[in-house]
Design an enzyme around this catalytic site. Structure first.
Site, PDB file in Angstrom:
ATOM      1  N   HIS A   1      17.734  21.381 -10.425  1.00 15.80           N
ATOM      2  CA  HIS A   1      17.058  22.615  -9.743  1.00 15.80           C
ATOM      3  C   HIS A   1      18.006  23.709  -9.609  1.00 15.80           C
ATOM      4  O   HIS A   1      17.787  24.722  -9.946  1.00 15.80           O
ATOM      5  CB  HIS A   1      16.334  22.256  -8.567  1.00 15.80           C
ATOM      6  CG  HIS A   1      15.830  23.340  -7.860  1.00 15.80           C
ATOM      7  ND1 HIS A   1      14.228  23.465  -7.779  1.00 15.80           N
ATOM      8  CD2 HIS A   1      16.082  24.353  -6.946  1.00 15.80           C
ATOM      9  CE1 HIS A   1      14.002  24.529  -7.057  1.00 15.80           C
ATOM     10  NE2 HIS A   1      15.071  25.059  -6.725  1.00 15.80           N
ATOM     11  N   GLU A   2      19.073  23.589  -8.841  1.00 12.61           N
ATOM     12  CA  GLU A   2      20.200  24.580  -8.495  1.00 12.61           C
ATOM     13  C   GLU A   2      20.669  24.801  -9.959  1.00 12.61           C
ATOM     14  O   GLU A   2      21.271  26.185 -10.055  1.00 12.61           O
ATOM     15  CB  GLU A   2      21.148  23.856  -7.470  1.00 12.61           C
ATOM     16  CG  GLU A   2      20.690  23.563  -6.281  1.00 12.61           C
ATOM     17  CD  GLU A   2      20.047  24.673  -5.612  1.00 12.61           C
ATOM     18  OE1 GLU A   2      20.228  25.702  -5.831  1.00 12.61           O
ATOM     19  OE2 GLU A   2      18.842  24.221  -4.916  1.00 12.61           O
TER      20      GLU A   2
ATOM     21  N   HIS B   1      18.709  27.604 -11.282  1.00 11.91           N
ATOM     22  CA  HIS B   1      19.146  29.110 -10.874  1.00 11.91           C
ATOM     23  C   HIS B   1      20.521  29.657 -11.260  1.00 11.91           C
ATOM     24  O   HIS B   1      20.796  30.530 -11.568  1.00 11.91           O
ATOM     25  CB  HIS B   1      19.176  29.042  -9.100  1.00 11.91           C
ATOM     26  CG  HIS B   1      18.039  28.738  -8.824  1.00 11.91           C
ATOM     27  ND1 HIS B   1      16.809  29.204  -8.832  1.00 11.91           N
ATOM     28  CD2 HIS B   1      17.669  27.783  -7.685  1.00 11.91           C
ATOM     29  CE1 HIS B   1      15.818  28.874  -8.281  1.00 11.91           C
ATOM     30  NE2 HIS B   1      16.197  27.865  -7.603  1.00 11.91           N
TER      31      HIS B   1
END
Length: 441
Positions: free
Chosen positions: A24-25, A28
């Site tokens: 998920h990170e 980003h």
């Protein structure tokens, strides 16, 4: 179930969640760096740092509480107004929070004209950065469901008989051993054996055990011909299904109840044999289809989340059974993972269960993070889109470009959202400890 296997299941889920958070990170991080934004930290977890290493301008590491993660991007919001950079904020608690958020944001800037900041990116790039995290969870879920459905497969009953019961035990009696008073099972009386492959039942060719079962259920008390393949030859037998009374179910498998709330019953035919089960691999697109079906189901839960959490609290307080389709905390997910790992089932079945659970959790992460409220990713997307609308409006009417949206003004709303999320999380954790949802009742 063994304690060791139960613990292993929990550990595997924690590792899987850590991987999900890391992806998920990463969703980003990669576009942020590609678009030139300065990223100070990439962290998995919260709390004290367990390990970290700096590469270039970014510190990568792990923290003690593996319940989330974050990346620290420079200039998430525009710099504070010059008049607000000194002195104490007036207006009370929320005004102080707004000022603290602005000051924390200012610390990531290298001057008011810092070009490598998030808020200066075009709207579409900001949307890409913020959607990158949830999309990674969606893609991970697709990979996991594809492995589950297309590499491992779905369990399906074949037309081969695995075992034949010795007798007919009334469904109301909680036992598995036959007694002298129990009648011989129709399949055993007909001469069916383990390893037989059903060819036809009552003159109808059958390719699956489900097809054979449907005919048997409709033939209670009737003598019907059955043809099986045994040792390469076809053998003709005569089967007279016994009549048993069972709860009536609807198309979804739920028990049908009458006006008095009691379960309705129906008489069906019973043979007393079980089918061999094998894994049937699904088409490669089945994983993607299953993922989006789960997205729809989770979205249906998310928009009713406060009500469902309230119902969960009521069930826990009153001692009632919880809705098995209701929300779970990470503690509840851990309990389910432990039960799956410790179940009395083949190893492949348990692996499939853990993969399916982790895939579903990634779908939940995807949907939950799209909620258009700060501090969730969907909230940042909403802020960027609002700024895009303002800029488009100004351009259409030939007005000066508006200033960047100062999302720090939404800190009070963010605070309320965080408090609500914490409260719901506490309710679910307590419920998962006191009144857990169990796979096996």
């Amino acid at each position: 179930m063994t304690v060791v296997a139960f613990i292993i299941g929990i550990v595997l889920l924690v590792v899987g969640l850590a991987v999900s958070i890391a992806l998920h990170e990463l969703g980003h991080l990669v576009p942020a760096k590609r678009f030139g934004v300065r990223v100070g930290q990439y962290m998995i977890g919260f709390g004290p740092t367990l390990w970290s290493r700096r590469r270039g301008e970014t510190e990568y590491g792990f923290k003690a509480i593996p319940l989330g993660g974050y990346i620290s991007m420079a200039g998430m919001y525009p710099p504070s107004p010059k008049e607000a950079r000194s002195g104490r904020a007036g207006g009370g608690f929320f005004a102080t929070m707004v000022q603290d958020a602005r000051l924390a944001n200012d610390e990531t800037l290298e001057g008011d004209d810092d070009p490598r900041v998030f808020y200066r990116l075009p709207v579409w790039k900001r949307v890409v950065v913020m959607l990158g995290g949830p999309v990674m969870n969606l893609l991970f879920a697709i990979v996991l469901f594809t492995i589950l459905l297309s590499a491992i497969g779905v369990q399906a009953a074949t037309s081969t008989v695995q075992s034949v019961s010795e007798c007919v035990i009334p469904p109301t009696e909680q036992r598995t051993e036959c007694t002298a008073d129990d009648p011989v099972a129709p399949a055993a009386e007909a001469g069916l054996r383990a390893g037989d492959t059903l060819v036809s039942v009552d003159g109808v060719e059958v390719a699956t055990f489900a097809e054979a079962s449907a005919i048997i259920r409709d033939s209670a008390g009737e003598t019907i011909p059955v043809v099986v393949e045994r040792d390469g030859e076809q053998v003709s037998l005569s089967l007279t299904p016994a009549t048993v009374t069972v709860p009536e179910t609807d198309a979804t498998g739920r028990v049908v109840t009458g006006p008095d709330g009691e379960a309705q019953t129906v008489d069906v035919g019973y043979a007393g044999m079980r089918a061999e089960v094998e894994y049937v691999r699904q088409p490669i697109w089945a994983g993607t289809t299953a993922t989006f079906e789960n997205v729809g189901a989770v979205a249906g839960v998310i928009w009713r989340l406060p009500v469902m959490v309230w119902d969960t609290a009521v069930s826990t307080i009153t001692g009632q059974e919880r809705d098995p389709n209701g929300p779970l905390s990470v503690v509840g997910a851990g309990v389910l993972a432990g039960e799956v790992a410790a179940a009395d089932a083949p190893v492949l079945n348990r692996i499939s269960g853990l993969i399916g659970l982790l895939a579903s959790l990634n779908v939940a992460l995807f949907v939950f993070n799209l909620i258009p409220l700060l501090p969730l990713d969907g909230g940042h997307v909403a802020v960027a889109l609002w700024e895009g609308i303002k800029r488009t409006w100004a351009k259409l009417f030939r007005r000066p470009p508006p200033k960047p949206v100062d999302a720090t003004k939404l800190v009070p709303v963010t605070f309320v959202v965080v408090i609500a999320l914490i409260a719901m999380g506490v309710v679910l954790i307590v419920s998962d400890l006191v009144n857990p949802i169990s796979l096996f009742g």
